[in-house]
Design a protein around this motif. Sequence first.
Motif, PDB file in Angstrom:
ATOM      1  N   CYS A  20       0.829  -1.205   0.000  1.00  0.00           N
ATOM      2  CA  CYS A  20       0.000   0.000   0.000  1.00  0.00           C
ATOM      3  C   CYS A  20       0.865   1.258   0.000  1.00  0.00           C
ATOM      4  O   CYS A  20       0.525   2.254  -0.647  1.00  0.00           O
ATOM      5  N   ALA A  21       1.994   1.201   0.712  1.00  0.00           N
ATOM      6  CA  ALA A  21       2.903   2.354   0.727  1.00  0.00           C
ATOM      7  C   ALA A  21       3.455   2.628  -0.663  1.00  0.00           C
ATOM      8  O   ALA A  21       3.539   3.788  -1.096  1.00  0.00           O
ATOM      9  N   VAL A  22       3.820   1.563  -1.388  1.00  0.00           N
ATOM     10  CA  VAL A  22       4.309   1.749  -2.764  1.00  0.00           C
ATOM     11  C   VAL A  22       3.232   2.386  -3.630  1.00  0.00           C
ATOM     12  O   VAL A  22       3.491   3.325  -4.405  1.00  0.00           O
ATOM     13  N   ALA A  23       1.997   1.889  -3.504  1.00  0.00           N
ATOM     14  CA  ALA A  23       0.902   2.450  -4.299  1.00  0.00           C
ATOM     15  C   ALA A  23       0.653   3.914  -3.943  1.00  0.00           C
ATOM     16  O   ALA A  23       0.404   4.749  -4.825  1.00  0.00           O
ATOM     17  N   LEU A  24       0.728   4.241  -2.660  1.00  0.00           N
ATOM     18  CA  LEU A  24       0.506   5.631  -2.249  1.00  0.00           C
ATOM     19  C   LEU A  24       1.631   6.533  -2.741  1.00  0.00           C
ATOM     20  O   LEU A  24       1.380   7.688  -3.133  1.00  0.00           O
ATOM     21  N   PHE A  25       2.866   6.047  -2.735  1.00  0.00           N
ATOM     22  CA  PHE A  25       3.971   6.840  -3.283  1.00  0.00           C
ATOM     23  C   PHE A  25       3.736   7.140  -4.769  1.00  0.00           C
ATOM     24  O   PHE A  25       3.967   8.262  -5.228  1.00  0.00           O
ATOM     25  N   ARG A 120      10.011  19.723 -11.655  1.00  0.00           N
ATOM     26  CA  ARG A 120      11.029  18.730 -11.984  1.00  0.00           C
ATOM     27  C   ARG A 120      11.436  17.876 -10.777  1.00  0.00           C
ATOM     28  O   ARG A 120      12.213  16.936 -10.932  1.00  0.00           O
ATOM     29  N   VAL A 121      10.949  18.237  -9.594  1.00  0.00           N
ATOM     30  CA  VAL A 121      11.333  17.519  -8.378  1.00  0.00           C
ATOM     31  C   VAL A 121      10.148  16.796  -7.755  1.00  0.00           C
ATOM     32  O   VAL A 121      10.239  15.601  -7.424  1.00  0.00           O
ATOM     33  N   LEU A 122       9.024  17.483  -7.593  1.00  0.00           N
ATOM     34  CA  LEU A 122       7.898  16.917  -6.843  1.00  0.00           C
ATOM     35  C   LEU A 122       7.376  15.604  -7.426  1.00  0.00           C
ATOM     36  O   LEU A 122       7.098  14.671  -6.656  1.00  0.00           O
ATOM     37  N   PRO A 123       7.213  15.430  -8.740  1.00  0.00           N
ATOM     38  CA  PRO A 123       6.696  14.141  -9.218  1.00  0.00           C
ATOM     39  C   PRO A 123       7.665  12.980  -9.006  1.00  0.00           C
ATOM     40  O   PRO A 123       7.225  11.839  -8.792  1.00  0.00           O
ATOM     41  N   PHE A 124       8.964  13.252  -9.073  1.00  0.00           N
ATOM     42  CA  PHE A 124       9.940  12.168  -9.045  1.00  0.00           C
ATOM     43  C   PHE A 124      10.386  11.801  -7.629  1.00  0.00           C
ATOM     44  O   PHE A 124      10.926  10.711  -7.425  1.00  0.00           O
ATOM     45  N   PHE A 125      10.164  12.686  -6.668  1.00  0.00           N
ATOM     46  CA  PHE A 125      10.558  12.379  -5.291  1.00  0.00           C
ATOM     47  C   PHE A 125       9.800  11.165  -4.751  1.00  0.00           C
ATOM     48  O   PHE A 125      10.416  10.181  -4.318  1.00  0.00           O
ATOM     49  N   PRO A 126       8.461  11.153  -4.760  1.00  0.00           N
ATOM     50  CA  PRO A 126       7.771   9.939  -4.282  1.00  0.00           C
ATOM     51  C   PRO A 126       7.964   8.741  -5.212  1.00  0.00           C
ATOM     52  O   PRO A 126       7.937   7.592  -4.741  1.00  0.00           O
ATOM     53  N   ALA A 127       8.151   8.983  -6.520  1.00  0.00           N
ATOM     54  CA  ALA A 127       8.416   7.853  -7.420  1.00  0.00           C
ATOM     55  C   ALA A 127       9.734   7.176  -7.055  1.00  0.00           C
ATOM     56  O   ALA A 127       9.850   5.937  -7.107  1.00  0.00           O
ATOM     57  N   PHE A 128      10.722   7.967  -6.690  1.00  0.00           N
ATOM     58  CA  PHE A 128      12.009   7.429  -6.233  1.00  0.00           C
ATOM     59  C   PHE A 128      11.813   6.558  -4.994  1.00  0.00           C
ATOM     60  O   PHE A 128      12.373   5.454  -4.882  1.00  0.00           O
ATOM     61  N   LEU A 129      10.993   7.036  -4.050  1.00  0.00           N
ATOM     62  CA  LEU A 129      10.727   6.260  -2.835  1.00  0.00           C
ATOM     63  C   LEU A 129       9.994   4.960  -3.170  1.00  0.00           C
ATOM     64  O   LEU A 129      10.286   3.909  -2.587  1.00  0.00           O
ATOM     65  N   MET A 132      12.561   2.390  -4.584  1.00  0.00           N
ATOM     66  CA  MET A 132      13.426   1.791  -3.570  1.00  0.00           C
ATOM     67  C   MET A 132      12.664   0.776  -2.733  1.00  0.00           C
ATOM     68  O   MET A 132      13.181  -0.306  -2.417  1.00  0.00           O
ATOM     69  N   ASN A 133      11.430   1.089  -2.347  1.00  0.00           N
ATOM     70  CA  ASN A 133      10.641   0.143  -1.563  1.00  0.00           C
ATOM     71  C   ASN A 133      10.349  -1.118  -2.352  1.00  0.00           C
ATOM     72  O   ASN A 133      10.379  -2.228  -1.809  1.00  0.00           O
ATOM     73  N   LEU A 134      10.071  -0.975  -3.636  1.00  0.00           N
ATOM     74  CA  LEU A 134       9.724  -2.137  -4.457  1.00  0.00           C
ATOM     75  C   LEU A 134      10.929  -3.053  -4.670  1.00  0.00           C
ATOM     76  O   LEU A 134      10.777  -4.281  -4.756  1.00  0.00           O
TER      77      LEU A 134
END
Length: 680
Positions: A20-25, A120-129, A132-134
Motif C-alpha cells: 500500500c505504501a508503494v501504491a501511495l507513493f 522537476r522535483v515533486l513528481p519524481f521524489f515519491p516515485a524514487f521512494l 526503492m521500496n519495491l
Amino acid sequence: MTAAPVAPLAASPQLLLALCAVALFLGLAVLGVVFARRPSGRVIVYGGALAVSGVAALSALTALATPAAGLVLPLGIPWIGAHLRLDPLSAFFLLVINGGAAAAALYGLGYGRHDHAPERVLPFFPAFLAGMNLVLLADDAYSFLLAWEFMSLASWALVVAHDKEAANVRAGLVYILMASFGTLALMLAFGLLAAGSDTGFAFDAMRAAHPGIAIGAVVLALALLGAGSKAGLVPLHVWLPLAHPAAPSHVSALMSGVMTKVAVYGFIRIVFDLAGAPQWWWGIPVLAAGGVAAVIGVLQALLQNDTKRALAYSTIENIGFIFVGLGLALAFRANGLDGAAALALTAALFHVLNHAAMKSLLFFGAGAVLTATGTRQMDLLGGLIHRMPVTSVVVLIGCAAISALPPLNGFASEWLIFQSILLSPELPAWGLKLMVPAVGALLALAAALAAACFVRFYGIVFLGHPRGAAAENAHEVDAFSRAAMIALAAVCVAAGLLPGFVIDALQPAVVALTGARMPAQGSVAWLSIIPVAESRSSYNGLLVFAFTALSALLAAFAIHRLASGAVRRAPPWDCGFPNADPVTQYSAGSFAQPIRRVFARSLFSARETVEMPPPGALTPARLTLSGRDPAWAFLFLPLTKAVGAVADRANRLQYLTIRQYLALVFGALVLLLLVLALWT
C-alpha cells in the motif's frame, strides 16, 4: 537439475501495508505532476510522503521479528506473476529507507520553498521512494530488475532537475550510464542463478537450485560489479561525486544515505541468500574492494572545497566499511565460524543504519548552509556558528558521529567491525590471515583521516570569521529543516548510547543469513555490549557519555568558580599579521595541504603551481591546485574513447545496400545456428 518444490508463503499485514505504501507513493507522484506549480503541491507531496514513509517505517520495525511472508500478484511475466516477499532482511532495509525518506520529506517541506523548478522535483521524489521500496520487496529477478531500473530512472530525473547547469547534465549522463552498467551486471547474475532452475526466475527457485562453485564465483563477481557500481565502490564510484551534489539537498541525502543502502541490500540478497554456500576465498575480493574504497573515499573528501562533494566522497569511505564487514562475514561463514560471521554481519548492518542517519544529517546541514548563504564553497564560508546556532550544533553531532567519536553511533558500529577483524586469526586460510590485518590497517587509516576530514569541514564552514559577504549575511533556516536535522541527530545519539537494543533487533536478519546470532545484548548489566566475551572486550556508551559530561561540568565549574573573576581582554595572537583579516585564516586547501602532499601526489597526481609576480607588478600571486581521479583517467576515459571509436565504425552500417543487409542477416543466422549446434 530439477529444483525442489517450495511451499508458498502467506501474506502478512506488514507486507500488505508495504505494498500500500508503494501504491501511495506512486499516487503522490501523480499528484506531484498535477499540483507542481501550485503552492499546495509542496505540502501535498512532501507531507504525504512524510506520513506514508513514517507508517511504512513503523510497520517495517514490527516486521523485523516476524516470519517471512510472501505474495504473488498477476503482474509481470505471463504465467509467472510478480513475486513479493517480506523477511527480516528486507524489513530492516525498509526501516532504513523509509526512516531516511521521512526525514527527507520533513526537510523538503521547508527546503522545497526555495526550489525554482518544483515541477522537476515533486513528481519524481515519491516515485524514487516507490522504486526503492519495491526493490526491497521483489522476490523474483524480473520484479527486482524492473524496480531497480525504475529507482535509477527516478533518481536520474532528480539529478538533472536543474538542467540549466551544464555540470548537472554531465552528472546525469555519467550516472545513467553507470546505472545501466550495473543493471546489466545484475541481469547476468540473475540469469546464471536461474539457469540451474526449472521453475523460472523466482528467488525461491534460485535458492533451491544450489549453483555450482564456478557459477557462484561468477555471480559473486557480477554482484560486486552491479551492486558496487550503485553503492559507489572504487573504481565504480565516478558518478557519485558528480550526481550527489547536482541533486537538491534532500535528494542528495536520499541518494547518499539511503539509495546506496539499496545497493548493499542487493549484494547481500544475491551473495548471502541466492548464490549458495560461499567458498573460502569469496571474502578476499570483497575485503579488498571495501578497504580500498574506505581510504580512497576519505582522501578524496579531504581534497574537496565543495561541501556536498566532500560529503559524497565520504559516502564512498563508509560504503567501504560496510563491505569490509560483509567480506568478513563471507570469510567466517565459509570457514564454519558462524559466531564470528554473525558479529561481522551485525556490524555491517549496524553501520548501514548509522551511515543513513549520519550522512542524511550532514547533507541536510549542507543544504541549510546553501540556503542561508547561497554557496557550497568552503573558502567562502566561516563564522556560521553565530548565525546558525541550531544547524551548527546538529551538524557538529553529525561530524562527531561520522568521525567515529564515542559515545555516538558511528563509533559503535566501526568498533564492532574492528572487533570482528580481531577474530581473523581463527581463519584457517593463510590468504585471509594476511588479508584481513592489512584491510584492518587500511580501515584504521581511513578512520583517522575521517576525523581530520570533518574537523576541516566543521572548522572551515562554521568556525572563525566569515570569509565573504554570503557568510556574513547568513541566517538560520526554517523550522521544518531544523526539525529534520534534530530528529536525525537524536538517532545518532540514541544509537550510540544504546547500541545493544539495535544489535538485538538486527539478529533475526543475521540468523536468516548466517545460521547464528550474537549473544543478547539488551539484558547485559548497565546496558554494555559484549560482542564476543567479557574477557575480550566490552563497550558502554552510557558510561562514556556520563564520564564525558561529568568531566566537562567539572572543568566548567573549576574555570568559572575557582579562577579569577576579573575580565581580561587582549588581542589574539596574530601570527605576525597585525591586520586580522579573514583572508589570513586557514582555508580548506591550506588545512588539507600536509595530507595532500603526503598521499595525493602519488594517488591522485595532485600538483601545486605557484605564480609569483615579479617585484613591482600589480598582479596577485596565485596558488593553483590540480589533480585527477585515476579511475576516471585510466579506466573510464579510455573506455569512453573506445566506445566512441566503435560507434563511429558501426555508424557505417546504416549506409549499406539492401543486398548487403540481407547478406549480413544471413551470416548472423548461420553463425547462431552454428553456435546452437556446437552447444547441443
